[in-house]
Write an enzyme that holds these catalytic residues in place. Structure first.
Site, short mmCIF file in Angstrom:
data_model
loop_
_atom_site.label_atom_id
_atom_site.label_comp_id
_atom_site.label_asym_id
_atom_site.label_seq_id
_atom_site.Cartn_x
_atom_site.Cartn_y
_atom_site.Cartn_z
N HIS A 50 60.21 -3.93 3.77
CA HIS A 50 59.07 -5.00 4.21
C HIS A 50 57.85 -4.68 2.98
O HIS A 50 57.70 -3.66 2.65
CB HIS A 50 58.45 -4.39 5.39
CG HIS A 50 59.22 -4.61 6.59
ND1 HIS A 50 59.04 -5.70 7.70
CD2 HIS A 50 60.28 -3.64 7.06
CE1 HIS A 50 59.89 -5.63 8.54
NE2 HIS A 50 60.67 -4.48 8.42
N GLY A 206 59.06 -6.62 14.72
CA GLY A 206 58.06 -6.35 15.78
C GLY A 206 58.56 -5.48 17.05
O GLY A 206 59.96 -5.31 17.00
N GLU A 236 66.71 -0.95 17.37
CA GLU A 236 65.96 0.31 16.81
C GLU A 236 65.53 1.12 18.06
O GLU A 236 65.44 2.29 17.98
CB GLU A 236 65.17 -0.46 15.82
CG GLU A 236 64.23 0.58 15.20
CD GLU A 236 63.13 0.07 14.21
OE1 GLU A 236 62.59 0.78 13.40
OE2 GLU A 236 62.82 -1.29 14.28
N ASP A 314 63.65 0.08 4.17
CA ASP A 314 62.60 -0.35 5.58
C ASP A 314 61.36 -0.41 4.86
O ASP A 314 60.78 -1.48 4.69
CB ASP A 314 62.65 0.51 6.66
CG ASP A 314 62.28 -0.10 7.98
OD1 ASP A 314 61.95 -1.40 7.99
OD2 ASP A 314 62.26 0.72 9.01
#
Length: 388
Positions: A50, A206, A236, A314
């Site tokens: 990200h 999200g 997750e 991540d």
């Protein structure tokens, strides 16, 4: 035999028996020690990274000063503490504090360009050969930027890094679960417009709980109709039903995290049978509480069972990690061997959202580079420890 171009189920193992778990013909020397230096030297991918979670602390402070943005701290150490950098968080709210900070300074074209450029340069410095950067343009509009300006700024930063380092890259646009599905549709339309112009995929990110993937299926239908790659965060922080929706409602080609896939054996076999790659982020999963510890992470089980797994960061800043560090903890905490890790590295390149011919050429190069690197480390003189 051209190992880069054949199917997983055709790959032989050491006994000559085809194995889905073994996906490369590289057999590291048995006595070669796994070190962070070796893992750093090997060619890598980062498919789940990200932008807003992977900035430099120094950059955040400098951008805040330029933009007159008030932060939680005014030093690198203080800011690291404030955003719980590398710490296991007590709650999702605590974890998300960091994104409030980074997004507060990512609202200008210059900031987006700089952050994308620095992320790619940092990845290249640890021998990441291919990087997929994901973010949601909808989160960068607080100061009036157009979504097209957001996309263009990030792509320009990545292009500059490629010219300097040679790193290959692609952008994944993220829809957000808790933002309305109409916004996801606008982002999908943007992704289609930028297909073949740097955007290589679409994602749904999200909070999973209370925000099911199927609410965003129309956006993904547009993506699939236009032959754009797609992935989705799933399994997750929520159960395997989230993964099932990502695959069967959204048509996801890869799954982000997939930590709870092991809870549904039938779905696990479906993912395995259809070679749906998992974008695994071990340390991040501990930080967010998706698993209780690295030792409890299902990565090794998934790999041993034959799933196509990839190892990713991540959020490089928030989790205080690199791909090299993630490979190292996979070895030290989960017991993955050097042969296992090289197989996973190759799986990363196989799972990339790249055209087949380009991927094939890249795999040939990567397989050769892995073999050359292992040979070079094998022939290095061994360090002899002197008695204390």
């Amino acid at each position: 035999m051209n190992m880069a171009s054949i199917r997983d189920d055709e790959l032989p193992n050491a006994t000559g028996i085809p194995s889905a778990a073994r996906r490369t013909d590289i057999s590291p020397p048995p006595a070669l020690e796994v070190t962070e230096e070796l893992l750093h030297a090997l060619p890598k991918t980062d498919l789940h990274c990200h932008l807003d979670g992977s900035m430099r602390l120094k950059t955040i402070l400098e951008l805040a000063e330029q933009q007159k943005v008030k932060l939680l701290a005014d030093t690198e150490d203080g800011l690291a503490q404030a955003i719980h950098m590398g710490q296991v968080c007590k709650s999702l709210d605590e974890y998300l504090v960091a994104f409030d900070v980074t997004l507060s300074v990512l609202q200008t074209a210059e900031a987006l360009y700089r952050s994308a450029y620095e992320l790619a340069v940092d990845a290249a410095a640890e021998n990441v050969r291919y990087l997929e950067v994901r973010y949601s343009p909808a989160l960068h509009l607080q100061k009036g930027l157009k979504m097209t300006t957001v996309i263009d700024s990030v792509l320009e930063g990545l292009r500059a890094a490629k010219r300097e380092t040679g790193i290959k890259y692609g952008v994944i646009v993220c829809g957000i679960r808790h933002i309305n599905p109409q916004t996801s549709m606008r982002l999908a339309e943007l992704s289609v417009a930028y297909k073949n112009r740097g955007v290589i995929g679409f994602d749904l990110a999200g909070a999973e709980a209370s925000f099911p993937a199927k609410d965003h299926k129309d956006a993904f239908q547009l993506i699939l109709k236009n032959n754009v790659n797609c992935t989705a965060h799933a399994g997750e922080a929520f159960g395997p039903e989230s993964i099932s929706q990502a695959i069967h409602y959204l048509g996801a080609h890869r799954i982000g995290h997939g930590t709870r896939l092991r809870e549904d054996g039938d779905l696990l076999n479906y993912v395995n049978d259809h070679r749906i790659p998992l974008e695994v982020c071990p340390t991040s999963n501990v930080q967010t509480g998706a698993v209780t510890s690295l030792a409890a992470h299902p990565l090794k089980f998934y790999f041993d069972y034959g799933l196509r797994v990839t190892i990713n960061t991540d959020n490089r800043l928030i989790t205080d990690t690199t791909v090299t560090k993630e490979l190292w903890v996979a070895h030290k905490e989960l017991g993955l061997s050097l042969e296992d890790l090289t197989t996973i590295l190759v799986s990363g390149f196989k799972s990339a959202f790249l055209p087949f011919r380009e991927k094939q050429d890249l795999l040939r190069s990567v397989n050769q580079e892995i073999a050359t690197t292992l040979a070079a480390f094998e022939t290095r003189p061994k360090m002899v420890r002197q008695p204390a």
